[in-house]
Design a protein around this motif. Structure first.
Motif, PDB file in Angstrom:
ATOM      1  N   LYS A 169       0.849  -1.175   0.000  1.00 60.59           N
ATOM      2  CA  LYS A 169       0.000   0.000   0.000  1.00 60.59           C
ATOM      3  C   LYS A 169       0.893   1.236   0.000  1.00 60.59           C
ATOM      4  O   LYS A 169       1.901   1.280   0.715  1.00 60.59           O
ATOM      5  N   THR A 170       0.509   2.225  -0.770  1.00 61.93           N
ATOM      6  CA  THR A 170       1.307   3.451  -0.866  1.00 61.93           C
ATOM      7  C   THR A 170       0.519   4.638  -0.337  1.00 61.93           C
ATOM      8  O   THR A 170      -0.664   4.801  -0.668  1.00 61.93           O
ATOM      9  N   HIS A 171       1.155   5.438   0.501  1.00 57.05           N
ATOM     10  CA  HIS A 171       0.550   6.674   0.965  1.00 57.05           C
ATOM     11  C   HIS A 171       1.607   7.771   0.948  1.00 57.05           C
ATOM     12  O   HIS A 171       2.802   7.492   0.958  1.00 57.05           O
ATOM     13  N   THR A 172       1.155   9.009   0.867  1.00 56.37           N
ATOM     14  CA  THR A 172       2.082  10.144   0.812  1.00 56.37           C
ATOM     15  C   THR A 172       1.825  11.068   1.990  1.00 56.37           C
ATOM     16  O   THR A 172       0.701  11.166   2.501  1.00 56.37           O
ATOM     17  N   ARG A 173       2.867  11.749   2.412  1.00 58.75           N
ATOM     18  CA  ARG A 173       2.785  12.690   3.521  1.00 58.75           C
ATOM     19  C   ARG A 173       3.542  13.970   3.182  1.00 58.75           C
ATOM     20  O   ARG A 173       4.606  13.925   2.559  1.00 58.75           O
ATOM     21  N   ASN A 174       2.996  15.113   3.634  1.00 63.67           N
ATOM     22  CA  ASN A 174       3.755  16.355   3.649  1.00 63.67           C
ATOM     23  C   ASN A 174       4.582  16.407   4.936  1.00 63.67           C
ATOM     24  O   ASN A 174       4.153  15.908   5.977  1.00 63.67           O
ATOM     25  N   CYS A 175       5.748  17.006   4.873  1.00 57.46           N
ATOM     26  CA  CYS A 175       6.672  17.011   6.008  1.00 57.46           C
ATOM     27  C   CYS A 175       6.868  18.428   6.543  1.00 57.46           C
ATOM     28  O   CYS A 175       6.922  19.397   5.773  1.00 57.46           O
ATOM     29  N   TYR A 176       6.989  18.521   7.877  1.00 54.03           N
ATOM     30  CA  TYR A 176       7.137  19.799   8.556  1.00 54.03           C
ATOM     31  C   TYR A 176       8.242  19.701   9.609  1.00 54.03           C
ATOM     32  O   TYR A 176       8.322  18.706  10.342  1.00 54.03           O
ATOM     33  N   ASN A 177       9.073  20.732   9.703  1.00 53.52           N
ATOM     34  CA  ASN A 177      10.072  20.785  10.762  1.00 53.52           C
ATOM     35  C   ASN A 177       9.410  21.042  12.109  1.00 53.52           C
ATOM     36  O   ASN A 177       8.507  21.884  12.223  1.00 53.52           O
ATOM     37  N   ASN A 178       9.866  20.336  13.122  1.00 52.43           N
ATOM     38  CA  ASN A 178       9.376  20.510  14.491  1.00 52.43           C
ATOM     39  C   ASN A 178      10.608  20.428  15.394  1.00 52.43           C
ATOM     40  O   ASN A 178      11.272  19.388  15.445  1.00 52.43           O
TER      41      ASN A 178
END
Length: 220
Positions: free
Chosen positions: A201-210
């Protein structure tokens, strides 16, 4: 890097504080603890360096309110190195930024704490470099394109207090308001099809600095 010199820093601050009576320069040095939201991992495991110069001006006669601007070099990124059976993947990536935070401050009249909030613009000066290891039979991060966006805009919350004379201890948290990497794809094993072939299964995510930073500040 020269464009972020002290002279440039002061030229940024002075137009914003025309008429202000007191401006204090300071130097800061410390460490960051960071993670990247969206990488499927948890924990502030990436440690790095942060340091630079700044200036703080009083906006009111009673020194309750102030404004600061800084020029910093800061390291953020991703780190995970675990042999736990539930570990998705191991990674060691570092991102180097030049940060320009602009903060509004409030001086606590009773406890002597200085609280701040504002925005920080970050310019990525070096793309992530490091290693990544994963079990292809279980979970696969897409490594086709590991380029991160060059611009980062963060919300900032800040607290500092005096340790001795001009020496202050500072804790700062910041979080990206816009993605620093878009649509990072992850492929996870979900079983086999009727022919015995592995299905992912493939999913995508946006990434954010924390990130959290802990600094010592010397104010002149």
């Amino acid at each position: 890097m020269k464009k972020f010199s002290i002279i440039t820093l002061m030229s940024l601050l002075l137009p914003l504080t025309a008429g202000a009576q007191h401006i204090h320069a300071f130097v800061a040095i410390g460490a960051t603890m960071s993670q990247i939201e969206g990488d499927e991992l948890k924990g502030f495991r990436r440690t790095g360096f942060t340091g630079g110069v700044g200036a703080l001006t009083a906006l009111t006669d009673n020194y309750r309110w102030g404004l600061s601007v800084e020029a910093l070099f800061s390291q953020r990124g991703i780190y995970n190195n675990s042999h736990d059976a539930q570990n998705l993947y191991n990674i060691d990536l570092m991102l180097n930024y030049v940060d320009i935070p602009l903060l509004l401050h409030y001086q606590d009249p009773y406890g002597g704490m200085l609280f701040g909030a504002g925005l920080c613009y970050g310019r990525l000066v070096q793309q992530p470099h490091g290693i990544m290891q994963y079990n292809a039979a279980y979970f696969i991060p897409d490594t086709t394109d590991m380029t991160f966006l060059r611009h980062d805009l963060c919300a900032v919350a800040d607290m500092r207090f005096t340790v001795w004379r001009g020496l202050q201890f500072n804790i700062r948290w910041q979080y990206s308001l816009m993605p620093v990497k878009r649509d990072w794809a992850f492929h996870s094993y979900s079983g086999v099809d009727a022919d015995g072939n592995a299905v992912y299964k493939t999913h995508t995510r946006n990434c954010y600095n924390n990130s959290l930073s802990f600094r010592l500040i010397w104010q002149f």
